[in-house]
Design an enzyme around this catalytic site. Structure first.
Site, PDB file in Angstrom:
ATOM      1  N   ASP A   1      17.498  34.210   1.861  1.00 32.56           N
ATOM      2  CA  ASP A   1      17.491  34.872   3.172  1.00 32.56           C
ATOM      3  C   ASP A   1      17.355  36.383   3.002  1.00 32.56           C
ATOM      4  O   ASP A   1      16.633  37.054   3.751  1.00 32.56           O
ATOM      5  CB  ASP A   1      18.775  34.526   3.919  1.00 32.56           C
TER       6      ASP A   1
ATOM      7  N   ARG B   1       5.648  38.291  17.448  1.00 32.39           N
ATOM      8  CA  ARG B   1       6.902  38.731  16.836  1.00 32.39           C
ATOM      9  C   ARG B   1       7.306  37.875  15.639  1.00 32.39           C
ATOM     10  O   ARG B   1       8.267  38.185  14.944  1.00 32.39           O
ATOM     11  CB  ARG B   1       8.029  38.683  17.882  1.00 32.39           C
ATOM     12  N   LYS B   2       6.597  36.793  15.387  1.00 33.71           N
ATOM     13  CA  LYS B   2       6.991  35.841  14.345  1.00 33.71           C
ATOM     14  C   LYS B   2       6.339  36.157  12.993  1.00 33.71           C
ATOM     15  O   LYS B   2       5.163  36.462  12.924  1.00 33.71           O
ATOM     16  CB  LYS B   2       6.609  34.420  14.766  1.00 33.71           C
TER      17      LYS B   2
END
Length: 249
Positions: free
Chosen positions: A168, A213-214
């Site tokens: 992450d 936005r992805k």
């Protein structure tokens, strides 16, 4: 909050008898003047500590890879120009605050003690030891990661949650480098083989695609020679307005 910080600096100034700096407290440059004129205690230091630099716990393999990527990084000349490779080393401390309104100034004060939570273990080598190198042109990042004994899951091996945390962190670093502040929307992980504690591995990420936005990013965790695949993952990040986030919006 600004008034409170101003009061703190005024108190420091009165203790050190430097009236010449009083008039400029409202301007960021006054912080530089105060810092150069007064030897501030460490808790008032404005310089964030970079935890991605070598320390005594780093293995010879981690140091070797660090040097390998470091020589490919940009260097700043005496004239202030960047020269060199396409890679850059990303410092490891909390950088999010600077995106808030007024954050560029406040972050210089608050970030001096703010750390990514992966750096909250004070003992070198006990937790997450890593450094991230980014290639913005190629839209990818490489992380050199060494796991300490506090990250143990299965006996002698890294906990899967610690691996997920690093995935992450590195995929998010790439997404943020390409588009500014982001949040994780989805993280899909396939564990292939456990990572031995104390070993050095590579976490490689690259941008697959983007839609508005992805940001869709893929990741793999391998041995340093690439012969063993430990983990594969895909991630989805969304660009955000961090000022609204900090205000609870």
């Amino acid at each position: 909050m600004t008034r409170g910080l101003g009061g703190l600096f005024r108190g420091v100034q009165s203790l050190t008898s430097l009236p010449a700096t009083r008039a400029g407290l409202g301007h960021p440059s006054a912080c530089v003047s105060l810092r150069t004129m007064v030897a501030l205690p460490s808790f008032l230091s404005f310089e964030p500590r970079d935890f991605s630099l070598p320390n005594s716990s780093w293995s010879s393999e981690m140091l070797r890879l660090y040097e390998q990527y470091s020589i490919q990084c940009e260097v700043e000349t005496e004239g202030g120009e960047n020269r060199g490779g396409q890679w850059q080393r990303l410092p490891s401390y909390n950088r999010s605050l600077k995106y808030a309104t007024g954050g560029n100034y406040l972050s210089k004060i608050i970030q001096s003690k703010a750390r990514l939570f992966t750096r909250n273990i004070r003992d070198p080598g006990a937790g997450f030891e890593y450094v991230v190198f980014a290639n913005k042109e190629e839209k990818r990042c490489v992380c050199i990661f060494q796991a300490g004994h506090r990250l143990e899951g299965p006996p002698g091996h890294v906990h899967g949650g610690a691996t997920a945390t690093m995935i992450d962190t590195v995929t998010g670093s790439l997404a943020a480098l390409l588009s500014g502040p982001v949040m994780t929307a989805n993280l899909n992980i396939n564990y292939r083989s456990a990572i031995p504690l104390g070993s050095t591995v590579l976490i490689e990420t690259s941008l697959d695609s983007e839609e508005g936005r992805k940001k869709f990013i893929s990741c793999k965790v391998t041995s340093t020679d690439g012969s063993k695949l430990h983990t594969e993952a895909t991630a989805l990040f969304l660009s955000i307005n961090i000022s609204h986030l900090l205000q609870g919006g």
